[in-house]
Design a protein around this motif. Structure first.
Motif, PDB file in Angstrom:
ATOM      1  N   VAL A 188       4.065   9.010  23.430  1.00  0.00           N
ATOM      2  CA  VAL A 188       4.246   8.302  22.164  1.00  0.00           C
ATOM      3  C   VAL A 188       4.450   9.313  21.037  1.00  0.00           C
ATOM      4  O   VAL A 188       3.690  10.270  20.887  1.00  0.00           O
ATOM      5  N   GLY A 189       5.492   9.116  20.253  1.00  0.00           N
ATOM      6  CA  GLY A 189       5.846  10.034  19.172  1.00  0.00           C
ATOM      7  C   GLY A 189       6.857  11.088  19.587  1.00  0.00           C
ATOM      8  O   GLY A 189       7.439  11.758  18.738  1.00  0.00           O
ATOM      9  N   LYS A 190       7.078  11.231  20.890  1.00  0.00           N
ATOM     10  CA  LYS A 190       8.063  12.201  21.379  1.00  0.00           C
ATOM     11  C   LYS A 190       9.431  11.541  21.531  1.00  0.00           C
ATOM     12  O   LYS A 190       9.548  10.313  21.533  1.00  0.00           O
ATOM     13  N   THR A 191      10.448  12.358  21.670  1.00  0.00           N
ATOM     14  CA  THR A 191      11.803  11.856  21.871  1.00  0.00           C
ATOM     15  C   THR A 191      12.276  12.216  23.274  1.00  0.00           C
ATOM     16  O   THR A 191      12.177  13.369  23.697  1.00  0.00           O
ATOM     17  N   LEU A 192      12.764  11.199  24.001  1.00  0.00           N
ATOM     18  CA  LEU A 192      13.261  11.389  25.358  1.00  0.00           C
ATOM     19  C   LEU A 192      14.716  10.941  25.437  1.00  0.00           C
ATOM     20  O   LEU A 192      15.106   9.949  24.810  1.00  0.00           O
ATOM     21  N   ASP A 193      15.514  11.663  26.202  1.00  0.00           N
ATOM     22  CA  ASP A 193      16.859  11.200  26.502  1.00  0.00           C
ATOM     23  C   ASP A 193      16.760  10.067  27.510  1.00  0.00           C
ATOM     24  O   ASP A 193      16.035  10.162  28.506  1.00  0.00           O
ATOM     25  N   VAL A 194      17.523   8.994  27.259  1.00  0.00           N
ATOM     26  CA  VAL A 194      17.454   7.803  28.096  1.00  0.00           C
ATOM     27  C   VAL A 194      18.868   7.385  28.505  1.00  0.00           C
ATOM     28  O   VAL A 194      19.761   7.290  27.670  1.00  0.00           O
ATOM     29  N   LEU A 195      19.051   7.162  29.800  1.00  0.00           N
ATOM     30  CA  LEU A 195      20.308   6.652  30.324  1.00  0.00           C
ATOM     31  C   LEU A 195      20.272   5.129  30.233  1.00  0.00           C
ATOM     32  O   LEU A 195      19.453   4.474  30.883  1.00  0.00           O
ATOM     33  N   VAL A 196      21.152   4.560  29.408  1.00  0.00           N
ATOM     34  CA  VAL A 196      21.142   3.123  29.139  1.00  0.00           C
ATOM     35  C   VAL A 196      21.823   2.378  30.279  1.00  0.00           C
ATOM     36  O   VAL A 196      22.949   2.704  30.670  1.00  0.00           O
ATOM     37  N   GLU A 197      21.120   1.340  30.795  1.00  0.00           N
ATOM     38  CA  GLU A 197      21.636   0.612  31.957  1.00  0.00           C
ATOM     39  C   GLU A 197      21.822  -0.878  31.717  1.00  0.00           C
ATOM     40  O   GLU A 197      22.440  -1.567  32.546  1.00  0.00           O
ATOM     41  N   ILE A 248      17.280  -6.096  23.268  1.00  0.00           N
ATOM     42  CA  ILE A 248      16.620  -4.900  23.783  1.00  0.00           C
ATOM     43  C   ILE A 248      17.546  -4.190  24.774  1.00  0.00           C
ATOM     44  O   ILE A 248      18.061  -4.800  25.713  1.00  0.00           O
ATOM     45  N   SER A 249      17.762  -2.896  24.552  1.00  0.00           N
ATOM     46  CA  SER A 249      18.483  -2.079  25.530  1.00  0.00           C
ATOM     47  C   SER A 249      17.475  -1.549  26.549  1.00  0.00           C
ATOM     48  O   SER A 249      16.324  -1.262  26.214  1.00  0.00           O
ATOM     49  N   ILE A 250      17.925  -1.419  27.787  1.00  0.00           N
ATOM     50  CA  ILE A 250      17.041  -1.024  28.882  1.00  0.00           C
ATOM     51  C   ILE A 250      17.616   0.209  29.560  1.00  0.00           C
ATOM     52  O   ILE A 250      18.807   0.256  29.873  1.00  0.00           O
ATOM     53  N   GLY A 251      16.772   1.208  29.770  1.00  0.00           N
ATOM     54  CA  GLY A 251      17.260   2.419  30.412  1.00  0.00           C
ATOM     55  C   GLY A 251      16.143   3.185  31.094  1.00  0.00           C
ATOM     56  O   GLY A 251      15.003   2.708  31.212  1.00  0.00           O
ATOM     57  N   ARG A 252      16.489   4.396  31.532  1.00  0.00           N
ATOM     58  CA  ARG A 252      15.540   5.256  32.229  1.00  0.00           C
ATOM     59  C   ARG A 252      15.583   6.659  31.643  1.00  0.00           C
ATOM     60  O   ARG A 252      16.650   7.159  31.287  1.00  0.00           O
ATOM     61  N   ILE A 302      12.569   2.563  41.545  1.00  0.00           N
ATOM     62  CA  ILE A 302      11.181   2.742  41.978  1.00  0.00           C
ATOM     63  C   ILE A 302      10.233   3.125  40.847  1.00  0.00           C
ATOM     64  O   ILE A 302       9.018   2.956  40.987  1.00  0.00           O
ATOM     65  N   ASP A 303      10.747   3.661  39.752  1.00  0.00           N
ATOM     66  CA  ASP A 303       9.875   4.099  38.655  1.00  0.00           C
ATOM     67  C   ASP A 303       9.995   3.138  37.477  1.00  0.00           C
ATOM     68  O   ASP A 303      10.473   2.016  37.625  1.00  0.00           O
ATOM     69  N   GLY A 304       9.557   3.594  36.305  1.00  0.00           N
ATOM     70  CA  GLY A 304       9.511   2.720  35.153  1.00  0.00           C
ATOM     71  C   GLY A 304      10.822   2.644  34.389  1.00  0.00           C
ATOM     72  O   GLY A 304      11.855   3.191  34.803  1.00  0.00           O
ATOM     73  N   MET A 305      10.760   1.941  33.264  1.00  0.00           N
ATOM     74  CA  MET A 305      11.915   1.763  32.390  1.00  0.00           C
ATOM     75  C   MET A 305      11.527   2.149  30.962  1.00  0.00           C
ATOM     76  O   MET A 305      10.350   2.259  30.624  1.00  0.00           O
ATOM     77  N   VAL A 306      12.550   2.343  30.145  1.00  0.00           N
ATOM     78  CA  VAL A 306      12.348   2.530  28.705  1.00  0.00           C
ATOM     79  C   VAL A 306      13.071   1.391  28.003  1.00  0.00           C
ATOM     80  O   VAL A 306      14.278   1.192  28.197  1.00  0.00           O
ATOM     81  N   PHE A 307      12.324   0.625  27.195  1.00  0.00           N
ATOM     82  CA  PHE A 307      12.893  -0.508  26.462  1.00  0.00           C
ATOM     83  C   PHE A 307      13.133  -0.084  25.019  1.00  0.00           C
ATOM     84  O   PHE A 307      12.208   0.367  24.330  1.00  0.00           O
ATOM     85  N   ILE A 308      14.380  -0.228  24.578  1.00  0.00           N
ATOM     86  CA  ILE A 308      14.811   0.306  23.288  1.00  0.00           C
ATOM     87  C   ILE A 308      15.190  -0.848  22.362  1.00  0.00           C
ATOM     88  O   ILE A 308      16.008  -1.700  22.732  1.00  0.00           O
ATOM     89  N   GLU A 309      14.608  -0.873  21.173  1.00  0.00           N
ATOM     90  CA  GLU A 309      14.966  -1.917  20.207  1.00  0.00           C
ATOM     91  C   GLU A 309      16.418  -1.722  19.763  1.00  0.00           C
ATOM     92  O   GLU A 309      16.837  -0.617  19.406  1.00  0.00           O
TER      93      GLU A 309
END
Length: 449
Positions: A382-391, A397-401, A409-416
């Motif tokens: 939380v508070g960090k910036t990660l590169d996310v591949l949008v899928e 909501i945009s969804i990526g990894r 098999i792993d989690g997702m990143v949900f982007i407003e």
């Protein structure tokens, strides 16, 4: 319904998906069309999984449903792991199968289809050569499976490891590596088609090149791959084997920017005696040292592993050692399975003595522990910036990894908000759940979802 149509169901792991997509490529090249609706397809194919009990049950269920609904003019072919190992049994259990194709000759799918369509047969056509070369590039079929901007690329087939609980060597045969040149050529084609992430898979990626006379074959492959396709954004390594993560591999992962700081290394257990019975590497001290070395050398390393609970003879003390190990190491991701008896494996004489309720309790305790750890690890982002591949995009909501998340098999990143599918975008993390993260594009104000 056109005669030159097929419907293919792929069950099991990503390695099976690559085989399925390779068969589909060959059929498409031969003039067939792929149909989503099985009722509209002349050829029905199920690429089965036969790794553990529940996978077998699913394979039989899907085959049975298609066999029951099959109508005049349709043929049903059972392919894959279940048929390679239990071909005659599969045909006996599921009436209505026209062809049986094993794992080691997936490249013969067109030939098998042609044969079974010549007319009714008194029994299924069996195509199960057990001495065939596996993992070949015969017919020039790509050994990939593409999903959006990501692609699984198979670098080898089969396995030579002696794991007592595993039937893969019985199904797939020994390890056969694909030539470096073939892998690089496929990577180039994938890059040219818009793929941003390569996921390298095999039964054991760290054994890559052994049969080709290579030492440190995976490290060499990664070096040549990143040199030859420098504009591939992400390269992810799956299915590493304990004891074969070498210093050179660690160095390559640390210094090649395209290689994600992510490693999937199934450890299976953490007690010496259990691992010994499993015929797995049992030097736990090596695991501690190697994990520490990797974490100190590879910045922001994310580690996924898998454990097996309820293995024959697993005592309370052995299970507690596993539990304490997971608590101490704090893996980013953990998958767990309950032992499933497999006839024909070297563990078969041990039977299945651990009661089902004990297996379930141990499984639940381990996953509850990991859920707590995963949440704490995720909260550290939380508070960090990660590169996310949008899928994907849904409901605003945009969804990526991120690099920490392997497909499926792993989690997702949900982007407003909406980001372009296929892009890799910087996301400022604003919230954390046990398995997933939430955030906003780094160019937008931070808003907690």
């Amino acid at each position: 319904m056109s005669k030159n149509t097929f419907h293919l169901v792929s069950l099991g792991c990503a390695k099976n998906t690559v085989d399925s997509d390779s068969m589909a490529q060959l059929l498409l090249r031969d003039g067939y069309l792929s149909m989503d609706d099985p009722d509209q397809a002349a050829v029905l194919i199920v690429n089965t999984c036969g790794f553990i009990g529940p996978a077998k049950e699913e394979s039989y269920r899907v085959l049975g449903e298609l066999a029951k609904s099959k109508h005049s003019g349709q043929v049903l072919i059972a392919a894959g792991c279940l048929t390679q190992r239990y071909g005659v049994e599969v045909a006996q259990k599921v009436q209505g199968i026209d062809g049986i194709l094993g794992t080691r000759r997936w490249m013969d799918i067109v030939q098998v289809v042609r044969e079974v369509r010549k007319g009714p047969r008194p029994e299924p056509l069996y195509h199960l050569p057990d001495d065939a070369t596996v993992g070949t590039d015969e017919n020039n079929a790509l050994r990939v499976s593409v999903a959006g901007a990501s692609a699984y690329l198979k670098v080898a087939d089969g396995c030579r490891r002696p794991c007592a609980f595993c039937a893969i060597p019985l199904i797939k045969g020994t390890a056969v590596s694909r030539p470096v040149e073939s892998i690089i050529n496929e990577a180039r084609k994938l890059r040219d088609s818009g793929v941003r992430e390569l996921v390298l898979i095999a039964q054991d990626t760290t054994d890559y090149g052994h049969d080709l006379g290579m030492k440190d074959g995976l490290a060499i492959l990664l070096e040549q791959l990143t040199d030859s396709v420098p504009d591939m954004d992400w390269v992810r390594v799956m299915y590493a084997y304990p004891g074969y993560v070498t210093d050179r591999l660690i160095e390559v992962m640390a210094t090649r920017k395209q290689i994600l700081p992510y490693l999937d290394m199934p450890l299976q257990h953490a007690h010496h005696d259990t691992l010994y019975r499993m015929k797995r590497p049992s030097n736990i001290e090596w695991v501690h040292k190697t994990l520490a070395k990797m974490r100190s050398t590879i910045s922001d390393l994310s580690i996924r592993t898998t454990f097996l609970v309820g293995y024959p003879g697993e005592t309370d003390e052995e299970y507690q050692a596993l539990y304490d190990f997971v608590k101490e190491i704090r893996f980013d991701r953990v998958g767990a399975f309950q032992f499933s008896f497999e006839a024909g494996t070297t563990s078969a004489p041990l039977g299945d003595p651990v009661p089902a309720e004990v297996k379930q309790e141990r499984y639940e305790r381990l996953m509850e522990l990991q859920q707590t750890i995963s949440l704490q690890v995720n909260q550290s982002y939380v508070g960090k910036t990660l590169d996310v591949l949008v899928e994907g995009f849904d409901n605003g909501i945009s969804i990526g990894r991120s690099y920490r998340d392997a497909p499926e098999i792993d989690g997702m990143v949900f982007i407003e908000g909406q980001a372009k599918i296929g892009d890799i975008v910087p996301v400022r993390i604003g919230g954390a759940m046990a398995y997933d993260l939430t955030g906003v594009l780094a160019t937008q104000p931070l808003i907690k979802l």
